[in-house]
Motif scaffolding. Sequence first.
Motif, PDB file in Angstrom:
ATOM      1  N   VAL A  59      -6.744   5.767   3.193  1.00 48.50           N
ATOM      2  CA  VAL A  59      -6.647   4.580   2.876  1.00 48.50           C
ATOM      3  C   VAL A  59      -7.888   3.894   3.813  1.00 48.50           C
TER       4      VAL A  59
ATOM      5  N   GLU B 271      -5.815   6.335   7.614  1.00 52.63           N
ATOM      6  CA  GLU B 271      -6.693   5.775   7.479  1.00 52.63           C
ATOM      7  C   GLU B 271      -7.771   5.366   8.110  1.00 52.63           C
TER       8      GLU B 271
ATOM      9  N   VAL C 104       0.761  -0.975  -0.313  1.00 53.63           N
ATOM     10  CA  VAL C 104       0.283   0.337  -0.079  1.00 53.63           C
ATOM     11  C   VAL C 104       0.809   0.801  -0.392  1.00 53.63           C
TER      12      VAL C 104
ATOM     13  N   PHE D  30      -6.548   4.261  -1.480  1.00 55.58           N
ATOM     14  CA  PHE D  30      -6.600   3.045  -1.780  1.00 55.58           C
ATOM     15  C   PHE D  30      -7.766   2.586  -0.328  1.00 55.58           C
TER      16      PHE D  30
ATOM     17  N   THR E 240      -8.434  -4.208  -4.815  1.00 54.09           N
ATOM     18  CA  THR E 240      -7.895  -3.481  -4.526  1.00 54.09           C
ATOM     19  C   THR E 240      -8.260  -2.681  -5.877  1.00 54.09           C
TER      20      THR E 240
ATOM     21  N   LEU F  99       1.359   4.306  -3.168  1.00 52.71           N
ATOM     22  CA  LEU F  99       0.863   5.953  -2.265  1.00 52.71           C
ATOM     23  C   LEU F  99       1.583   6.829  -2.649  1.00 52.71           C
TER      24      LEU F  99
ATOM     25  N   GLN G  76      -8.549  -0.369   4.499  1.00 51.34           N
ATOM     26  CA  GLN G  76      -8.651  -1.770   4.182  1.00 51.34           C
ATOM     27  C   GLN G  76      -9.400  -3.048   4.979  1.00 51.34           C
TER      28      GLN G  76
ATOM     29  N   PHE H 152      -1.337  -0.056   9.849  1.00 46.85           N
ATOM     30  CA  PHE H 152      -0.329   0.408   8.912  1.00 46.85           C
ATOM     31  C   PHE H 152      -0.217   1.909   9.596  1.00 46.85           C
TER      32      PHE H 152
END
Length: 243
Positions: free
Chosen positions: A132, A59, A45, A163, A237, A49, A134, A67
Amino acid sequence: MRDTPAWLYDEKRQIGTDYEDLSEIRAYDQRMAKIRDVGKEVREVLDLLDLPPEATVLELGCGTGEFPIAAVERCRKVVAADVSLPMLGYARKKAEERLREEGRKGDVERIEFVEGGFLTYQHRGEPLDAVVTQFALHHLPDFWKQVALIRIAGMMKEGGRLFIRDIVYSFDPAGAESFFDGYLSRMAEVGGEGTPRDILIHIRDEHSTIGWILEGMIETAGFSIERAEYRAGFIATYLCIKR
């Protein structure tokens, strides 16, 4: 977090793992380490980025904090947001211990742990360089995913990067029965006790969507999709640029 209106979707609604229970959070962290190479995922990731040293990254759904620990080595500030206060406490403690062990104790001060989610996090300060998320967006039904993506775009700089990694279905729904049976069987072998139950609850009760639907939502929110990858029929992703 701000006071929420009665009509807003409840992001704290629990399905499966109880993210208010510290013992379940710890067990979840251990299960994920068995079925995922989390360190490798985080490095991928950050490489995508390509954050400048002065960047600020958020995040959403920081979970157990992997992360933020890695990202703070590459940029000026990391905001780690989650709707679960016990999860934030677990992530903060992990960051403090890990960074102290690595001789990076000062980096902890550049991670801001904030209670908030896709629909409730309120960004303050300069627009974000990157966001981000996830394995968290699937907690929202599709309408609220769209609301969340629009809110994210509103927090970001023009040209900022988003992301997303999540459980997104890319297999033919006509083969759902054989796909899910095979997937559950494989995860029972890899993940050990508790994993098939988690996945079964996810398939049945959570809100993973189909790839083409999520791509449309991302573009509607004001992003261009620079890269979209689908793996194994259920992992996706996306690297996106704010237009």
